[in-house]
Scaffold this motif. Structure first.
Motif, PDB file in Angstrom:
ATOM      1  N   THR A  80       0.836  -1.208   0.000  1.00 29.96           N
ATOM      2  CA  THR A  80       0.000   0.000   0.000  1.00 29.96           C
ATOM      3  C   THR A  80       0.867   1.254   0.000  1.00 29.96           C
ATOM      4  O   THR A  80       0.599   2.213  -0.741  1.00 29.96           O
ATOM      5  N   ASP A  81       1.940   1.244   0.787  1.00 32.79           N
ATOM      6  CA  ASP A  81       2.863   2.378   0.843  1.00 32.79           C
ATOM      7  C   ASP A  81       3.534   2.605  -0.510  1.00 32.79           C
ATOM      8  O   ASP A  81       3.867   3.745  -0.860  1.00 32.79           O
ATOM      9  N   LYS A  82       3.746   1.531  -1.266  1.00 30.52           N
ATOM     10  CA  LYS A  82       4.379   1.635  -2.589  1.00 30.52           C
ATOM     11  C   LYS A  82       3.379   1.999  -3.676  1.00 30.52           C
ATOM     12  O   LYS A  82       3.744   2.142  -4.847  1.00 30.52           O
ATOM     13  N   GLY A  83       2.105   2.111  -3.322  1.00 30.36           N
ATOM     14  CA  GLY A  83       1.089   2.461  -4.304  1.00 30.36           C
ATOM     15  C   GLY A  83       0.653   1.315  -5.182  1.00 30.36           C
ATOM     16  O   GLY A  83       0.021   1.518  -6.223  1.00 30.36           O
ATOM     17  N   LEU A  84       0.962   0.086  -4.768  1.00 32.88           N
ATOM     18  CA  LEU A  84       0.623  -1.085  -5.560  1.00 32.88           C
ATOM     19  C   LEU A  84      -0.635  -1.782  -5.063  1.00 32.88           C
ATOM     20  O   LEU A  84      -1.082  -2.753  -5.674  1.00 32.88           O
ATOM     21  N   LEU A  85      -1.190  -1.302  -3.976  1.00 31.56           N
ATOM     22  CA  LEU A  85      -2.366  -1.934  -3.397  1.00 31.56           C
ATOM     23  C   LEU A  85      -3.270  -0.862  -2.801  1.00 31.56           C
ATOM     24  O   LEU A  85      -2.785   0.097  -2.202  1.00 31.56           O
ATOM     25  N   GLU A  86      -4.565  -1.019  -3.004  1.00 27.48           N
ATOM     26  CA  GLU A  86      -5.547  -0.147  -2.365  1.00 27.48           C
ATOM     27  C   GLU A  86      -6.389  -0.999  -1.427  1.00 27.48           C
ATOM     28  O   GLU A  86      -6.987  -1.998  -1.845  1.00 27.48           O
ATOM     29  N   ARG A  87      -6.419  -0.616  -0.156  1.00 29.14           N
ATOM     30  CA  ARG A  87      -7.167  -1.377   0.844  1.00 29.14           C
ATOM     31  C   ARG A  87      -8.470  -0.641   1.128  1.00 29.14           C
ATOM     32  O   ARG A  87      -8.471   0.469   1.676  1.00 29.14           O
ATOM     33  N   ILE A  88      -9.592  -1.245   0.732  1.00 28.70           N
ATOM     34  CA  ILE A  88     -10.908  -0.614   0.883  1.00 28.70           C
ATOM     35  C   ILE A  88     -11.628  -1.288   2.043  1.00 28.70           C
ATOM     36  O   ILE A  88     -11.901  -2.495   2.005  1.00 28.70           O
ATOM     37  N   GLN A  89     -11.906  -0.512   3.072  1.00 27.02           N
ATOM     38  CA  GLN A  89     -12.541  -1.037   4.271  1.00 27.02           C
ATOM     39  C   GLN A  89     -13.860  -1.723   3.937  1.00 27.02           C
ATOM     40  O   GLN A  89     -14.724  -1.155   3.259  1.00 27.02           O
ATOM     41  N   GLY A  90     -14.016  -2.950   4.383  1.00 26.09           N
ATOM     42  CA  GLY A  90     -15.244  -3.688   4.170  1.00 26.09           C
ATOM     43  C   GLY A  90     -15.361  -4.332   2.811  1.00 26.09           C
ATOM     44  O   GLY A  90     -16.325  -5.056   2.540  1.00 26.09           O
ATOM     45  N   SER A  91     -14.383  -4.080   1.928  1.00 25.11           N
ATOM     46  CA  SER A  91     -14.434  -4.644   0.580  1.00 25.11           C
ATOM     47  C   SER A  91     -13.269  -5.575   0.298  1.00 25.11           C
ATOM     48  O   SER A  91     -13.444  -6.676  -0.204  1.00 25.11           O
ATOM     49  N   GLY A  92     -12.037  -5.135   0.623  1.00 25.85           N
ATOM     50  CA  GLY A  92     -10.883  -5.991   0.376  1.00 25.85           C
ATOM     51  C   GLY A  92      -9.686  -5.220  -0.114  1.00 25.85           C
ATOM     52  O   GLY A  92      -9.638  -3.987  -0.042  1.00 25.85           O
ATOM     53  N   ASN A  93      -8.714  -5.950  -0.627  1.00 24.53           N
ATOM     54  CA  ASN A  93      -7.457  -5.386  -1.119  1.00 24.53           C
ATOM     55  C   ASN A  93      -7.400  -5.514  -2.639  1.00 24.53           C
ATOM     56  O   ASN A  93      -7.574  -6.618  -3.183  1.00 24.53           O
ATOM     57  N   TYR A  94      -7.126  -4.402  -3.320  1.00 24.17           N
ATOM     58  CA  TYR A  94      -7.158  -4.363  -4.775  1.00 24.17           C
ATOM     59  C   TYR A  94      -5.799  -3.938  -5.335  1.00 24.17           C
ATOM     60  O   TYR A  94      -5.173  -2.999  -4.831  1.00 24.17           O
ATOM     61  N   VAL A  95      -5.371  -4.638  -6.403  1.00 22.27           N
ATOM     62  CA  VAL A  95      -4.104  -4.323  -7.051  1.00 22.27           C
ATOM     63  C   VAL A  95      -4.225  -3.006  -7.787  1.00 22.27           C
ATOM     64  O   VAL A  95      -5.221  -2.742  -8.468  1.00 22.27           O
ATOM     65  N   ARG A  96      -3.205  -2.166  -7.631  1.00 17.66           N
ATOM     66  CA  ARG A  96      -3.154  -0.884  -8.327  1.00 17.66           C
ATOM     67  C   ARG A  96      -1.800  -0.748  -9.008  1.00 17.66           C
ATOM     68  O   ARG A  96      -0.790  -0.519  -8.359  1.00 17.66           O
ATOM     69  N   GLN A  97      -1.770  -0.930 -10.318  1.00 22.60           N
ATOM     70  CA  GLN A  97      -0.521  -0.751 -11.041  1.00 22.60           C
ATOM     71  C   GLN A  97      -0.229   0.734 -11.189  1.00 22.60           C
ATOM     72  O   GLN A  97      -1.110   1.571 -11.082  1.00 22.60           O
ATOM     73  N   GLY A  98       1.034   1.048 -11.430  1.00 22.69           N
ATOM     74  CA  GLY A  98       1.438   2.437 -11.575  1.00 22.69           C
ATOM     75  C   GLY A  98       2.230   2.929 -10.388  1.00 22.69           C
ATOM     76  O   GLY A  98       2.859   3.984 -10.442  1.00 22.69           O
ATOM     77  N   GLY A  99       2.221   2.164  -9.291  1.00 22.49           N
ATOM     78  CA  GLY A  99       3.053   2.518  -8.157  1.00 22.49           C
ATOM     79  C   GLY A  99       4.482   2.065  -8.386  1.00 22.49           C
ATOM     80  O   GLY A  99       4.851   1.605  -9.460  1.00 22.49           O
ATOM     81  N   THR A 100       5.309   2.193  -7.362  1.00 19.96           N
ATOM     82  CA  THR A 100       6.695   1.773  -7.492  1.00 19.96           C
ATOM     83  C   THR A 100       6.807   0.268  -7.338  1.00 19.96           C
ATOM     84  O   THR A 100       6.254  -0.309  -6.405  1.00 19.96           O
ATOM     85  N   GLN A 101       7.506  -0.378  -8.270  1.00 20.54           N
ATOM     86  CA  GLN A 101       7.702  -1.815  -8.216  1.00 20.54           C
ATOM     87  C   GLN A 101       9.127  -2.149  -7.812  1.00 20.54           C
ATOM     88  O   GLN A 101       9.687  -3.155  -8.230  1.00 20.54           O
ATOM     89  N   GLU A 102       9.710  -1.268  -6.984  1.00 23.02           N
ATOM     90  CA  GLU A 102      11.053  -1.547  -6.486  1.00 23.02           C
ATOM     91  C   GLU A 102      11.036  -2.842  -5.703  1.00 23.02           C
ATOM     92  O   GLU A 102      10.178  -3.079  -4.870  1.00 23.02           O
ATOM     93  N   SER A 103      12.009  -3.696  -5.988  1.00 21.89           N
ATOM     94  CA  SER A 103      12.052  -5.017  -5.392  1.00 21.89           C
ATOM     95  C   SER A 103      13.488  -5.419  -5.159  1.00 21.89           C
ATOM     96  O   SER A 103      14.366  -5.115  -5.975  1.00 21.89           O
ATOM     97  N   VAL A 104      13.731  -6.100  -4.051  1.00 22.44           N
ATOM     98  CA  VAL A 104      15.088  -6.580  -3.789  1.00 22.44           C
ATOM     99  C   VAL A 104      15.541  -7.505  -4.902  1.00 22.44           C
ATOM    100  O   VAL A 104      16.645  -7.400  -5.423  1.00 22.44           O
ATOM    101  N   TYR A 105      14.676  -8.456  -5.296  1.00 26.01           N
ATOM    102  CA  TYR A 105      15.055  -9.388  -6.346  1.00 26.01           C
ATOM    103  C   TYR A 105      15.210  -8.691  -7.694  1.00 26.01           C
ATOM    104  O   TYR A 105      15.969  -9.134  -8.542  1.00 26.01           O
ATOM    105  N   ALA A 106      14.467  -7.600  -7.921  1.00 28.59           N
ATOM    106  CA  ALA A 106      14.510  -6.916  -9.203  1.00 28.59           C
ATOM    107  C   ALA A 106      15.768  -6.076  -9.380  1.00 28.59           C
ATOM    108  O   ALA A 106      15.985  -5.492 -10.429  1.00 28.59           O
ATOM    109  N   MET A 107      16.626  -5.987  -8.369  1.00 27.68           N
ATOM    110  CA  MET A 107      17.873  -5.252  -8.520  1.00 27.68           C
ATOM    111  C   MET A 107      18.752  -5.877  -9.600  1.00 27.68           C
ATOM    112  O   MET A 107      19.542  -5.201 -10.240  1.00 27.68           O
ATOM    113  N   PHE A 108      18.614  -7.173  -9.799  1.00 27.83           N
ATOM    114  CA  PHE A 108      19.408  -7.880 -10.795  1.00 27.83           C
ATOM    115  C   PHE A 108      18.460  -8.606 -11.739  1.00 27.83           C
ATOM    116  O   PHE A 108      17.776  -9.524 -11.345  1.00 27.83           O
ATOM    117  N   ARG A 109      18.447  -8.176 -12.996  1.00 26.26           N
ATOM    118  CA  ARG A 109      17.436  -8.734 -13.882  1.00 26.26           C
ATOM    119  C   ARG A 109      17.832  -8.557 -15.336  1.00 26.26           C
ATOM    120  O   ARG A 109      18.668  -7.734 -15.690  1.00 26.26           O
TER     121      ARG A 109
END
Length: 236
Positions: A61-90
């Motif tokens: 959620t902090d990275k902007g990749l997830l939106e948490r809607i109270q009473g509904s659930g967690n929804y994927v939101r592309q467009g946020g930062t996809q910084e990843s430890v594993y993605a450092m080498f690719r």
């Protein structure tokens, strides 16, 4: 299941969960607007506590990749930062990025060849040979050796993400990896559809991967077509 205290330098468990989800979003396995399963179901599938899962979801959620809607659930939101430890080498396409997938060529359990560097504790290993793609462009042939003491690998259960398979079916995490990038000759087992013929010099990556053990549990070799892809290292 490993915890942060079991391995020096290992990622905290909630970060490992966050990493897996980031990889799935980046690869398109989780799409924009998709609702994640209920938290209790996700935690049970991953073998973690609700509290650990919620820390991972908060990170997304902090990275902007997830939106948490109270009473509904967690929804994927592309467009946020996809910084990843594993993605450092690719590997990426020369034009940048690319959604990864793989075709499995063979899966065999074999005695470890003497020519391989030391890894794991077993005398046998599972050898997985694959073709790698980015945006459906074939970019590499790959050979992965998993230490035999990690468990049995069933080809019908394998997916594009071997790390996810290890976690879900073998009960361990890959917590760190080391890459060595040079050039090497395309192996003689490379299929005819690969763009580089056997014996051709091309980009070459050796990777050692660790779980919660002192010795690496996985060793892999990747030969990539430098006319189509390059190896990118990002330190942020």
């Amino acid at each position: 299941m490993p915890t942060a205290s079991q391995t020096s330098g290992a990622l905290p468990l909630y970060v490992q969960i966050s990493e897996l989800l980031i990889r799935d979003i980046a690869a398109g396995r989780l799409i924009d607007g998709e609702r994640l399963p209920p938290e209790r179901d996700m935690a049970e599938e991953l073998g973690i506590s609700i509290g650990t899962l919620r820390k991972a979801l908060a990170d997304l959620t902090d990275k902007g990749l997830l939106e948490r809607i109270q009473g509904s659930g967690n929804y994927v939101r592309q467009g946020g930062t996809q910084e990843s430890v594993y993605a450092m080498f690719r590997l990426e396409l020369l034009s940048g990025g690319g959604l990864p997938r793989a075709d499995i060529l063979t899966v065999d359990r074999l005695p470890k060849p003497d020519k391989l560097p030391a890894f794991g504790t077993g005398r046998e290993g599972t050898r997985i040979r694959r073709l790698r793609y980015l945006n459906e462009v074939m970019i590499a042939v790959e050979e992965i050796w998993l230490d035999g003491d990690c468990g049995m690998v069933r080809q019908d259960l394998l997916s594009d993400s071997l790390y996810r398979f290890y976690q879900k079916h073998l009960g361990f995490w890959i917590v760190r990896a080391e890459d060595r990038v040079t050039i090497g000759k395309v192996p003689d087992w490379a299929p005819d559809v690969f763009s580089k013929t056997p014996g051709t010099l091309t980009g070459y990556i050796e990777r050692f991967s660790w779980s919660d053990k002192a010795r690496p549990v996985e060793y892999s070799r990747t030969w990539f077509d430098t006319d189509k892809a390059h190896y990118v290292q990002r330190l942020k």
